[in-house]
Design an enzyme around this catalytic site. Structure first.
Site, short mmCIF file in Angstrom:
data_model
loop_
_atom_site.label_atom_id
_atom_site.label_comp_id
_atom_site.label_asym_id
_atom_site.label_seq_id
_atom_site.Cartn_x
_atom_site.Cartn_y
_atom_site.Cartn_z
N LYS A 106 0.80 -1.06 0.01
CA LYS A 106 0.01 0.08 -0.09
C LYS A 106 0.86 1.22 -0.07
O LYS A 106 1.91 1.36 0.79
CB LYS A 106 -0.89 -0.21 1.16
CG LYS A 106 -2.24 0.52 1.12
CD LYS A 106 -3.07 0.32 2.28
CE LYS A 106 -4.69 0.79 1.97
NZ LYS A 106 -5.54 0.63 2.95
N ARG A 154 -25.48 -2.57 8.16
CA ARG A 154 -25.19 -3.78 7.75
C ARG A 154 -25.55 -4.78 9.07
O ARG A 154 -25.60 -5.90 9.15
CB ARG A 154 -23.86 -3.97 7.54
CG ARG A 154 -23.14 -3.14 6.29
CD ARG A 154 -21.86 -3.61 5.99
NE ARG A 154 -22.02 -3.97 4.63
CZ ARG A 154 -21.01 -4.65 3.84
NH1 ARG A 154 -19.76 -4.90 4.34
NH2 ARG A 154 -21.10 -5.08 2.52
N GLU A 160 -19.57 -5.92 10.71
CA GLU A 160 -20.30 -4.97 11.52
C GLU A 160 -21.40 -5.84 12.36
O GLU A 160 -21.77 -5.51 13.48
CB GLU A 160 -21.03 -4.34 10.72
CG GLU A 160 -20.05 -3.11 9.90
CD GLU A 160 -19.31 -3.44 8.75
OE1 GLU A 160 -18.72 -2.76 8.18
OE2 GLU A 160 -19.66 -4.75 8.47
#
Length: 630
Positions: free
Chosen positions: A280, A395, A367
């Site tokens: 990244k 969610r 979640e």
């Protein structure tokens, strides 16, 4: 080639690996320069430059379908499909979306902003392809973080069971496993692609069974040893057990390795997973050395130093106020625990984690698990505080209804990014939670007018013992008000009159209070006296004050930075109907029944008419006699 001139990715087919490397460097420089002005998801995109180039070189979009999980890493895909010239408008009002967008390009086949959806969508597209007898590759690109989502694991299970031809790209930027890239894994990949792996295994078993007397037992023993050793020796056995053919790990910045393994994947029947290791932020030193993912999503910055360009002496962020209050409360209450679904940084919980590492739980992108785990904590007398973005709380709706509220468990929900969030757009606007929260029995919902009231609300929530309770707070910084030294609890369901008035009343809360106050001030100059109420408890309502207003037949305007359907204004209409106030005049302002796209919050409010001018017009229409005199 000038990036602005790119129309489609077909030009990549004839490029050598050396040319691709030079082109990758050009794309990185383009992203670093453009995002230093507009902001955006820099780190993730710098990490997938080579991978995206390789995918577009070896597949044929849009015939072959690329499905980017979360979608924030699709910038290179957008450049290669003719949108480089729009990057000056990235994430700006009416400009280029920061996520895949079907209306932007035929190459964007799936819109996303939440994680872990790509595999399920890919399975649906794969089934449709096969039923229609089409010839194409379906290629979901999913990150290692998104793979923790339960939905992704459900899809893996189904894909492996159905044995459909699908190529999953696992983009893994965990550098701790980069050492696994090597010749052994490449050799294993070549064996599998040639069909030799299974054949050699079968031949060994057949030979063992031919040994007189002991052959059968020897083959069984060898099978058990093999099954034990393969988990130790082969890094992809988890995916193999799901029914996938596994290739990797592959160096995601090596075009030769990418090309080789993508070709293996295309030749292999059934579900395939290519495990790609990327870095990244690659190519930009400040992002490469970022150990806390601060370059995931950024605002404008100075290219040379990586220094973020921020307002001088800005008030504290709302989430920082919440986190700081939780720290203070945790020092006096050892029952308080904090749960977050992969949002330690976004919800400003680093200081809490440092002081109370054993009482903060980052469950990853999960979640639903976070909500039910919080419920489990509450059953044992703990005080769980679930810090979660409004858009991600969607969610966990079933867990809210079934596991938390139905059992009336004392879970505290810190609903971050409540209201319009701006540049991330329609997938992230936190505008639905009021409608789905207030319909659930036992739930208390509140939102502060400023950061001082915010700390008192968090204190109130922690002190509350009678069931689930939620504190909503917006994205960005507070107002810069003075902060009380000592906390105090707010009476549940109590509202606050901010300005007295006799002709009409505005009921509002949170971010729309300053607008309401200004509208009242300007109406005062026109001879119209308007009461402004901080309706800080969205549920339960302040019924005493509502009876007082409606018994006087005072016209009421409700204002909310949330959807009107089923929202706060709807609850006022319901109250009037339930209590027989049939002649009560009630107007509502809020977000209309459509998704709100990206742009600065001020621009979005103007677009949907959630402004001071509209508030003034609503009040004037409710008071025709006053309007004539004015």
């Amino acid at each position: 080639m000038d990036l602005i001139e790119i129309k489609d990715p077909s030009f990549l087919k004839n490029m050598s690996n050396e040319e691709l490397e030079q082109f990758a460097a050009k794309i990185r420089q383009f992203l670093i320069e453009k995002l230093s002005v507009t902001g955006g998801h820099l780190g993730a995109n710098l990490g997938v430059v080579e991978l995206t180039l390789a995918l577009h070189k070896h597949f044929q979009s849009p015939k072959d379908k690329f499905i980017f999980d979360v979608g924030h890493q699709s910038y290179i895909h957008k450049i290669l499909t003719g949108r480089a010239g729009q990057f000056d408008t990235l994430r700006q009002y009416k400009g280029l979306c920061g996520f895949p967008k079907v209306r932007e390009s035929e190459h964007d086949v799936w819109e996303t902003g939440h994680s872990s959806t790509s595999l399920s969508a890919a399975m649906g597209m794969t089934i449709a392809r096969d039923l229609k007898k089409e010839d194409s590759h379906i290629v979901p690109i999913i990150g290692d973080g998104a793979l923790t989502g339960g939905m992704a694991l459900e899809a893996l299970n189904h894909i492996g069971h159905e044995k459909k031809d699908i190529i999953v790209i696992l983009n893994d930027n965990e550098m701790s496993i980069a050492n696994n890239v090597g010749a052994l894994h490449n050799a294993l990949g070549r064996m599998r692609s040639a069909g030799k792996y299974k054949r050699v295994k079968d031949e060994m078993e057949w030979l063992m069974k031919k040994i007189p007397a002991v052959g059968g037992r020897l083959a069984q023993t060898a099978e058990r040893v093999k099954d034990s050793m393969k988990y130790f020796m082969v890094p992809g056995m988890l995916f193999e057990e799901f029914g996938f053919t596994y290739y990797g790990p592959v160096d995601g910045h090596d075009f030769t390795a990418l090309q080789e393994n993508l070709q293996y994947a295309k030749k292999t029947g059934g579900p395939v997973l290519v495990h790609v290791i990327t870095q990244k932020g690659k190519g930009y030193q400040p992002a490469e050395t970022d150990m806390k993912d601060r370059w995931h999503g950024v605002g404008p910055y100075k290219i040379d130093s990586g220094e973020k360009i921020k307002p001088v002496d800005a008030p504290p962020a709302w989430s920082e106020v919440v986190s700081g209050t939780l720290q203070k409360k945790a020092r006096e209450d050892d029952r308080l625990t904090v749960i977050t679904p992969a949002m330690i940084l976004g919800s400003k919980l680093e200081k809490f984690q440092k002081e109370f590492p054993e009482r903060l739980f980052d469950v990853g992108i999960a979640e639903q698990h976070a909500a039910t785990m919080s419920a489990g904590l509450a059953t044992q007398g703990m005080k769980p505080f679930l810090a979660i973005y409004s858009t991600f709380l969607q969610r966990a709706y079933d867990q809210l209804v079934h596991d938390v509220c139905r059992q009336n468990l004392n879970v505290i929900f810190g609903i971050d990014r409540a209201g319009l969030v701006g540049a991330d757009g329609e997938t992230h606007q936190g505008v639905f939670d009021i409608s789905f929260l207030r319909s659930i029995p036992n739930m208390v919902v509140m939102m502060p007018k400023d950061e001082n009231e915010c700390q008192h609300m968090v204190h109130t929530a922690v002190e509350y013992d009678d069931g689930p309770i939620a504190v909503r707070y917006p994205r960005g910084n507070g107002l810069g008000v003075a902060m009380d030294e000592a906390f105090h609890s707010l009476e549940i369901g109590s509202w606050e009159v901010l300005k007295e008035g006799t002709d009409a009343a505005i009921l509002t809360f949170g971010t729309t209070i300053p607008m309401a106050m200004q509208a009242s001030k300007e109406l005062q100059a026109k001879g119209i006296s308007v009461k402004v109420v901080n309706a800080r408890f969205i549920k339960p309502l302040d019924e005493r004050m509502l009876h007082e207003l409606m018994s006087m037949n005072m016209p009421i305007l409700t204002i909310e930075e949330a959807v009107l359907k089923g929202g706060f204004g709807s609850s006022i209409l319901e109250f009037a109907e339930e209590n027989g106030y049939q002649n009560q005049t009630i107007n509502r302002m809020g977000i209309p029944d459509r998704y709100i796209e990206h742009g600065k919050v001020e621009q979005l409010l103007e677009e949907i008419g959630l402004t001071k001018e509209q508030a003034i017009q609503h009040v004037q229409r409710m008071l025709p006699s006053k309007q004539q005199r004015a």
